[in-house]
Design a protein around this motif. Structure first.
Motif, PDB file in Angstrom:
ATOM      1  N   THR A  51     108.446  60.328 -54.596  1.00  0.00           N
ATOM      2  CA  THR A  51     109.401  60.290 -53.051  1.00  0.00           C
ATOM      3  C   THR A  51     109.941  58.959 -53.062  1.00  0.00           C
ATOM      4  O   THR A  51     109.403  57.979 -52.863  1.00  0.00           O
ATOM      5  N   LEU A  64     112.137  56.058 -51.109  1.00  0.00           N
ATOM      6  CA  LEU A  64     112.203  55.488 -49.554  1.00  0.00           C
ATOM      7  C   LEU A  64     113.583  55.680 -49.345  1.00  0.00           C
ATOM      8  O   LEU A  64     114.566  55.343 -50.159  1.00  0.00           O
ATOM      9  N   TYR A 122     109.931  47.817 -51.990  1.00  0.00           N
ATOM     10  CA  TYR A 122     109.243  49.021 -52.017  1.00  0.00           C
ATOM     11  C   TYR A 122     110.249  50.391 -52.456  1.00  0.00           C
ATOM     12  O   TYR A 122     110.963  50.733 -51.402  1.00  0.00           O
ATOM     13  N   TYR A 181     107.153  56.204 -54.004  1.00  0.00           N
ATOM     14  CA  TYR A 181     105.689  56.617 -54.150  1.00  0.00           C
ATOM     15  C   TYR A 181     105.479  57.888 -54.905  1.00  0.00           C
ATOM     16  O   TYR A 181     106.140  58.829 -54.558  1.00  0.00           O
TER      17      TYR A 181
END
Length: 221
Positions: A48, A50, A193, A196
């Protein structure tokens, strides 16, 4: 020169400028269309992405070599991070085995972006750096283990949405277990980030997604 010459030259010049501007507008439109067409959402099998990349909040832990593991450690390569503890009976050894399989798949590729696989222990009371070293290198000598005091761990885990808690177990020889998130975090070479992976994890799908994500990022799309 006749009185009507100047207006005719003015009209001719205006027509030429209009044609030039029209051409530029068409070119600009076509370029814009091409850009819009090229920026397509990246299709992934398990990851997934971001919607908005963000740098990790400042944190500082220690890796199993006794060196600092912090934001600077994430720069220059992609980093897979999983969270757990070495006494974990099921999720963690399964995840580490999957990491090992994924790593083998990626090593078979002719070229991949540099990456590291890091296991962060959320059980610093029992997971010494020596125990972490033994644990992570059992799965692969290149894997990295990291941990730190509870306040230091929270600076990394909370902003990432990684949850964990100690659960007392009177009927267990271990005394307690650590309930924890099983998601795997992917950080990009800028320390952001990026994505994930939610369980259940599949090493082939993770490898495929990593190659797609890195290709996408490299091309700047």
């Amino acid at each position: 020169m006749s009185e009507n010459a100047t207006p005719r030259l003015g009209i001719t010049a205006l027509l030429g400028i209009s044609a030039l501007l029209g051409g530029l507008l068409v070119w600009s439109y076509l370029q814009g269309s091409k850009t819009e067409e090229s920026i397509q959402p990246l299709a992934t099998e398990q990851a997934t992405l971001l919607p908005e990349l963000r740098s990790l909040k400042p944190f500082s832990l220690s890796n199993h070599h006794g060196e600092t593991f912090d934001n600077q450690s994430l720069l220059g390569q992609w980093t897979f991070m999983s969270f757990g503890y070495t006494y974990c009976p099921d999720i963690c050894p399964t995840t580490m085995s999957l990491f090992s399989e994924m790593n083998d798949l990626l090593k078979r590729e002719q070229q991949t972006d540099p990456y590291k696989i890091t296991f962060v222990s959320v059980d610093p009371q029992r997971d010494s750096l020596e125990r972490l070293a033994e644990y992570v290198t059992y799965f692969n000598p290149e894997f990295l283990g990291a941990t730190g005091p509870e306040p230091a761990l929270e600076k990394l885990t909370k902003p990432l949405g990684i949850l964990y808690q100690r659960v007392e177990t009177e009927d267990s020889a271990m005394g307690y277990v650590m309930d924890h998130s099983a998601s795997i975090i992917l950080v990009d070479p800028q320390g952001q980030y990026h994505a994930y992976f939610s369980p259940p994890h599949d090493p082939q799908k993770m490898a495929n997604d990593f190659l797609s994500i890195t290709d996408h990022a490299r091309l700047g799309k």
